[in-house]
Design a protein around this motif. Sequence first.
Motif, mmCIF file in Angstrom:
data_model
loop_
_atom_site.group_PDB
_atom_site.id
_atom_site.type_symbol
_atom_site.label_atom_id
_atom_site.label_comp_id
_atom_site.label_asym_id
_atom_site.label_seq_id
_atom_site.Cartn_x
_atom_site.Cartn_y
_atom_site.Cartn_z
ATOM 1 N N ILE A 20 0.843 -1.205 0.000
ATOM 2 C CA ILE A 20 0.000 0.000 0.000
ATOM 3 C C ILE A 20 0.876 1.252 0.000
ATOM 4 O O ILE A 20 0.632 2.195 -0.758
ATOM 5 N N ILE A 21 1.901 1.265 0.826
ATOM 6 C CA ILE A 21 2.795 2.428 0.891
ATOM 7 C C ILE A 21 3.437 2.705 -0.463
ATOM 8 O O ILE A 21 3.549 3.851 -0.891
ATOM 9 N N LEU A 22 3.838 1.636 -1.158
ATOM 10 C CA LEU A 22 4.536 1.784 -2.434
ATOM 11 C C LEU A 22 3.601 1.845 -3.643
ATOM 12 O O LEU A 22 4.057 2.074 -4.761
ATOM 13 N N PHE A 23 2.304 1.648 -3.434
ATOM 14 C CA PHE A 23 1.352 1.563 -4.543
ATOM 15 C C PHE A 23 1.340 2.846 -5.358
ATOM 16 O O PHE A 23 1.194 3.945 -4.824
ATOM 17 N N ASN A 24 1.481 2.683 -6.673
ATOM 18 C CA ASN A 24 1.426 3.832 -7.579
ATOM 19 C C ASN A 24 0.874 3.408 -8.936
ATOM 20 O O ASN A 24 1.172 4.027 -9.947
ATOM 21 N N ASP A 25 0.097 2.363 -8.967
ATOM 22 C CA ASP A 25 -0.427 1.815 -10.216
ATOM 23 C C ASP A 25 -1.872 2.263 -10.424
ATOM 24 O O ASP A 25 -2.772 1.449 -10.598
#
Length: 88
Positions: A20-25
């Motif tokens: 979730i923290i890294l989500f960028n899609d």
Amino acid sequence: MTPGVADFDALIMMKIQAAIILFNDFTEDIDPYGQHDFGAFSVDVNGEDTKIWFKIDLYNPSYNAGSEKPDDTTQTRRVMTIMLPSEY
């Protein structure tokens, strides 16, 4: 988080949090209005890809209705729900 997500062990929960923290899609399919309030991804749970969804809702300060002014941080509270698609 929903009960299905809460049942995962600590290691799986750390994977979910990191995703979730890294989500960028944010594609047009899952984010047609550009609000970045929904995400979908998979994590490895015991060798199986398990789909996870997260959703951010905007509430008034009393949490009893939607925010009337979502861009005003003094009048808006954000709540993230983390769930399995089957729990939607």
